[in-house]
Write a protein that holds these residues in place. Structure first.
Motif, short mmCIF file in Angstrom:
data_model
loop_
_atom_site.label_atom_id
_atom_site.label_comp_id
_atom_site.label_asym_id
_atom_site.label_seq_id
_atom_site.Cartn_x
_atom_site.Cartn_y
_atom_site.Cartn_z
N LYS A 15 0.84 -1.20 0.00
CA LYS A 15 0.00 0.00 0.00
C LYS A 15 0.87 1.25 0.00
O LYS A 15 0.60 2.22 -0.73
CB LYS A 15 -0.92 -0.01 1.23
CG LYS A 15 -1.81 1.22 1.37
CD LYS A 15 -2.81 1.32 0.23
CE LYS A 15 -3.78 2.48 0.41
NZ LYS A 15 -4.72 2.24 1.54
N ASP A 171 -6.33 6.95 10.13
CA ASP A 171 -7.56 7.62 10.54
C ASP A 171 -7.59 7.68 12.06
O ASP A 171 -7.48 6.65 12.73
CB ASP A 171 -8.77 6.85 10.01
CG ASP A 171 -10.09 7.59 10.24
OD1 ASP A 171 -10.15 8.43 11.15
OD2 ASP A 171 -11.05 7.29 9.51
N ASP A 180 -4.80 0.05 7.76
CA ASP A 180 -5.65 0.97 7.02
C ASP A 180 -4.95 2.31 6.85
O ASP A 180 -5.24 3.29 7.53
CB ASP A 180 -6.99 1.14 7.74
CG ASP A 180 -7.99 1.92 6.89
OD1 ASP A 180 -7.76 2.04 5.68
OD2 ASP A 180 -8.99 2.40 7.45
N ILE A 182 -4.13 5.72 5.13
CA ILE A 182 -4.89 6.64 4.29
C ILE A 182 -3.99 7.69 3.62
O ILE A 182 -4.46 8.52 2.84
CB ILE A 182 -6.00 7.34 5.08
CG1 ILE A 182 -5.42 8.16 6.24
CG2 ILE A 182 -7.00 6.31 5.59
CD1 ILE A 182 -6.48 8.97 6.99
N ASP A 241 -4.73 8.64 -0.06
CA ASP A 241 -5.46 7.56 -0.72
C ASP A 241 -6.69 8.11 -1.45
O ASP A 241 -7.33 9.07 -1.01
CB ASP A 241 -5.89 6.53 0.33
CG ASP A 241 -6.48 5.28 -0.30
OD1 ASP A 241 -5.71 4.51 -0.90
OD2 ASP A 241 -7.71 5.10 -0.21
N LYS A 242 -6.99 7.50 -2.59
CA LYS A 242 -8.10 7.97 -3.42
C LYS A 242 -9.41 8.07 -2.63
O LYS A 242 -10.21 8.99 -2.84
CB LYS A 242 -8.30 7.03 -4.60
CG LYS A 242 -7.19 7.11 -5.66
CD LYS A 242 -7.48 6.16 -6.80
CE LYS A 242 -6.38 6.25 -7.87
NZ LYS A 242 -6.64 5.32 -9.00
N SER A 243 -9.62 7.15 -1.71
CA SER A 243 -10.87 7.13 -0.94
C SER A 243 -11.00 8.32 0.00
O SER A 243 -12.09 8.60 0.50
CB SER A 243 -10.96 5.83 -0.13
OG SER A 243 -9.93 5.78 0.85
N GLN A 244 -9.90 9.01 0.26
CA GLN A 244 -9.91 10.11 1.23
C GLN A 244 -9.78 11.49 0.57
O GLN A 244 -9.79 12.50 1.27
CB GLN A 244 -8.75 9.92 2.22
CG GLN A 244 -8.80 8.63 3.00
CD GLN A 244 -10.01 8.52 3.88
OE1 GLN A 244 -10.42 9.50 4.53
NE2 GLN A 244 -10.61 7.35 3.94
N ARG A 245 -9.63 11.52 -0.74
CA ARG A 245 -9.43 12.80 -1.41
C ARG A 245 -10.73 13.61 -1.44
O ARG A 245 -11.82 13.07 -1.43
CB ARG A 245 -8.90 12.57 -2.83
CG ARG A 245 -7.50 11.99 -2.84
CD ARG A 245 -7.03 11.61 -4.23
NE ARG A 245 -5.77 10.87 -4.16
CZ ARG A 245 -5.21 10.25 -5.20
NH1 ARG A 245 -5.80 10.30 -6.38
NH2 ARG A 245 -4.09 9.59 -5.05
N LYS A 247 -11.59 15.70 0.91
CA LYS A 247 -12.07 15.93 2.28
C LYS A 247 -11.25 17.00 3.02
O LYS A 247 -11.42 17.18 4.22
CB LYS A 247 -12.02 14.62 3.07
CG LYS A 247 -12.90 13.51 2.50
CD LYS A 247 -12.79 12.25 3.34
CE LYS A 247 -13.68 11.14 2.77
NZ LYS A 247 -13.58 9.88 3.59
#
Length: 313
Positions: A15, A171, A180, A182, A241-245, A247
Motif C-alpha cells: 500500500k 484515521d 488501514d 490513508i 489515498d483515493k478514498s480520502q481525497r 475531504k
C-alpha cells in the motif's frame, strides 16, 4: 489523523509503495513503462530496510505531527495567526535542541560566544581563578577543543540518522488498525542526502535495469528539486489515498506541518510542484507558499519541470 513513522516490519509495504508511486506517477510510468513494475521496485526498496529499522530511533522526531489531535477543525493558517497547541505535545529529543538550529541567518556570532563560554567555564572549574599561567590556559583550551571535536562528530552522526522521516497517516477514529493507511508524507530536515548515496542503495537492492531506472529519476530530480538550507523542513512526498481525497486532508496536513515546524524554530517549509499540477500549485499558494525558483531539464526526450515553493515562518 494519526502520524506514525513507517515500519517495514509492521506496515503494509504494498500500500505504501502504491502511494509513493502516485506522488510522481507520470515520471514513474514513463521510466518503468508499467505501474506494476514500478510499484514492485519501490516495494523492494522499502522491504530492504527491514533489518535496518530501529524502533527506538523512530521515537526521535524531526517534528511531532500528532500535537494537533486536540485541535480538530484546524482553520487555514495565516502568517499572523497564533496556534494554541499543547506545550507538551512536541516531543523533545537529545539531538534536537536549540543548538541544532544555528544557521547562516543569525547564529554565527552566537556559536562563537557559546564556544568561548564553554572554554572559560571548563577553565574556571579546573584551575584556580587567580592562576594566570599561560601554559595552563593553552592546555585547558586544547583539551576543550579536543572534546568539542568529539562532540561535533557525535552530533553530526545523530543528525545524519535523524534528518529524514517517512510517516504513514492513519484515521484517528480507527488508528488501532495500522493496516488501514490513508496517506503518507516524508520530511527532510535541512540539506538533503547525496545523489550518489541514493543510487548506491538502488544498486545494492535492485536488479541492474530497475536500478538504472531509479538512478535516471534521481538524476532528473537533482536538477529540478529545491535546494534546501540547514534550517528548512522539506516536504519531499505527500500522497493521500483515493478514498480520502476531496475531504480537505491535504490542507490540514500542510497546516500541521507548518505549525509544527514553526514550533521547532525552522525558518521555512519547502516543497516542489510540477509545472502541470495546477491543482497542487493553487492549494499551496492559498496556504501562503510562494514560488522562489523554477527549474526544468530534458534528458532523452523526457522533460521534468518544477516550481520550488517556500513558506517563510
Amino acid at each position: 489523523m494519526i502520524f506514525k513513522e513507517f515500519n517495514p516490519n509492521k506496515h503494509d509495504t504494498r500500500k505504501v509503495a502504491e502511494l509513493i508511486y502516485s506522488v510522481d506517477y507520470r515520471t514513474n510510468l514513463k521510466v518503468f513503462r508499467s505501474k506494476e513494475r514500478a510499484v514492485l521496485a519501490i516495494e523492494t526498496l522499502l522491504l530492504s530496510e527491514k533489518n535496518n529499522y530501529n524502533e527506538k530511533k523512530s521515537e526521535d522526531y524531526i517534528i511531532d505531527l500528532n500535537h494537533h489531535n486536540n485541535q480538530k477543525n484546524i482553520a487555514n493558517i495565516n502568517n499572523d495567526q497564533k496556534y494554541n497547541a499543547n506545550n507538551n505535545s512536541i516531543k523533545k529529543t537529545n539531538n534536537h535542541n536549540k543548538s541544532n538550529y544555528n544557521n547562516k541567518y543569525n547564529d554565527r556570532e552566537n556559536n562563537k560566544n557559546i564556544n568561548n563560554k564553554s572554554v572559560n567555564n571548563k577553565y574556571l572549574d579546573n584551575k584556580d581563578k587567580n592562576n594566570n599561567n599561560n601554559n595552563n590556559n593553552k592546555s585547558v583550551n586544547n583539551k576543550d577543543l579536543d572534546n568539542k571535536d568529539k562532540n561535533n562528530k557525535n552530533i553530526n552522526s545523530n543528525n545524519l540518522n535523524n534528518n529524514y522521516k517517512f510517516y504513514i497517516i492513519l484515521d484517528e477514529n480507527d488508528f488501532d488498525d495500522e493496516e488501514d493507511i490513508i496517506g503518507i508524507i516524508s520530511l527532510v530536515k535541512g540539506k538533503k542526502g547525496s545523489l550518489l548515496k541514493d543510487i548506491l542503495v538502488t544498486l545494492k537492492n535492485l536488479n541492474l535495469l530497475d536500478s538504472l531506472r531509479f538512478s535516471f529519476i534521481y538524476i532528473l530530480d537533482y536538477f529540478v528539486l529545491a535546494k534546501t538550507l540547514p534550517d528548512d523542513i522539506y516536504l519531499a512526498e505527500i500522497a493521500i489515498d483515493k478514498s480520502q481525497r476531496g475531504k480537505g486532508m491535504g490542507t490540514e496536513i500542510l497546516n500541521i506541518i507548518i505549525e509544527a515546524a514553526r514550533k521547532k524554530r525552522f525558518k521555512r517549509v519547502v516543497l516542489d510542484a510540477e509545472f502541470n499540477n495546477k491543482g497542487a500549485i493553487k492549494l499551496y499558494k492559498s496556504l501562503g507558499f510562494e514560488i522562489f525558483d523554477k527549474k526544468s531539464i530534458k534528458l532523452f526526450k523526457k522533460e521534468r519541470g518544477m516550481y520550488n515553493m517556500e513558506y517563510v515562518l
